[in-house]
Design an enzyme around this catalytic site. Structure first.
Site, short mmCIF file in Angstrom:
data_model
loop_
_atom_site.label_atom_id
_atom_site.label_comp_id
_atom_site.label_asym_id
_atom_site.label_seq_id
_atom_site.Cartn_x
_atom_site.Cartn_y
_atom_site.Cartn_z
CB CYS A 122 -0.97 -0.04 1.17
SG CYS A 122 -2.39 1.08 0.96
CG HIS A 130 -3.44 -3.62 3.19
ND1 HIS A 130 -2.48 -3.24 4.11
CD2 HIS A 130 -3.89 -2.47 2.61
CE1 HIS A 130 -2.38 -1.92 4.11
NE2 HIS A 130 -3.22 -1.43 3.21
CD GLU A 156 -1.35 -6.29 5.36
OE1 GLU A 156 -1.81 -5.19 5.73
OE2 GLU A 156 -0.90 -6.49 4.21
#
Length: 320
Positions: free
Chosen positions: A197, A301, A303
């Site tokens: 990001c 994102h 993660e």
């Protein structure tokens, strides 16, 4: 990194540095636990890298110290990069990173997005660190709580608003100086680097690229790119370029589902970077440098998404 005598490099755990975000109102540096868990799951050792108070130059010096302690980097999501680092002329952007002798901040000036022609409030000039401190007086924003990369970032509600930063989120002089220098050093020294990001935007800016201050206000897209939680679901579809490192890492090219939690995006792509993915409304969703083993940034994102954990595994493998 120092390797004791009779100890092989393979016996020492790979160390991956993860950058952090400041919660200014409570004085804590924080990072989403998802980043830490994803790195740890690769068998690498996650280490948090934090900027310090003192301005951009102090943090550029800090970056030069800590870069030798890690084998790879994750530059995380968070607040917006100050526009002084991506002046309207991309050819000047790299030089703008050294601002010791540059003139006034130019708050309230205006520019236009080159791609759309839409007028956008813009700090078109650069500033010395001291001028920046005087004009800024701290992170801007009327709201005490801003949601960034899935977590609340607390800003000091008593900080005065700064006109040229009024539409930006959690701008930090210290973090900009630290991460832009980390990204530059990682590129120069061929240290594997994954930008997420904001991290992707940092990688682009440090190599001379520029950003849209706001995708909607710049007229790039009518669609919102900031989804509501939960963030472990996908709300956007991107197209991954065949033959890219990203396609190799994720094991697929073409359509791929991602989450979306940003309001800015890449405008001019830095020289040497290639676009590895775009959303269906044309927003750049990934960039990479084919001349490097692993210098890859993604706008979403990963993660939060199990299907995307290969990005972290590939980073650790590149570090080994």
């Amino acid at each position: 990194m120092f390797v004791p005598e009779k100890t092989t490099r393979e016996e020492i755990s790979v160390i991956i540095g993860i950058t952090t975000t400041l919660n200014e109102a409570d004085g804590f540096q924080r990072v989403n636990v998802e980043y830490i868990n994803r790195v740890a799951a690769t068998g690498a050792a996650p280490v948090l890298l934090t900027p310090v108070r003192g301005g951009a130059e102090a943090n550029r010096a800090l970056a030069r110290q800590v870069i030798d302690t890690v084998d790879a980097l994750v530059i995380t999501g968070g607040g917006d990069v100050h526009p002084r680092y991506y002046v309207p002329d991309p050819a000047k952007n790299r030089d703008a990173l050294n601002m010791d002798d540059v003139a006034a901040l130019g708050c309230g000036s205006a520019s236009h997005c080159r791609s759309t022609g839409a007028p956008v409030p813009f700090c078109g000039h650069n500033a010395s660190d001291e001028a920046f401190r005087q004009a800024m007086g701290g992170p801007p924003g009327p709201d005490e709580v801003t949601t960034l990369d899935g977590r609340n970032v607390l800003t000091d509600p008593d900080r005065p608003a700064v006109p040229c930063l009024s539409d930006l989120l959690a701008v930090s002089e210290d973090r900009d100086g630290f991460e832009l220098e980390l990204a530059r050093l990682a590129h120069d020294r061929r240290i594997p680097c994954l930008g997420i990001c904001r991290g992707m935007q940092v990688m682009n800016v440090t190599l001379g690229g520029s950003l849209y201050r706001d995708l909607y206000n710049c007229g790039v897209t009518e669609r919102g790119h900031r989804q509501e939680p939960p963030y472990d679901r996908t709300t956007d579809t991107i197209t991954i370029a065949a033959g890219s490192l990203l396609a190799t890492v994720l094991g697929t090219a073409g359509a791929f589902d991602v989450n979306s939690m940003h309001h800015q995006g890449i405008d001019h792509v830095a020289e040497g970077l290639t676009v590895a993915a775009r959303s269906d409304d044309g927003v750049v969703e990934a960039v990479e440098d084919p001349s490097r083993r692993f210098y890859l940034g993604v706008q979403w994102h990963p993660e939060y998404l199990d299907r995307h954990r290969g990005l972290f595994s590939a980073l650790a493998d590149a570090a080994r």
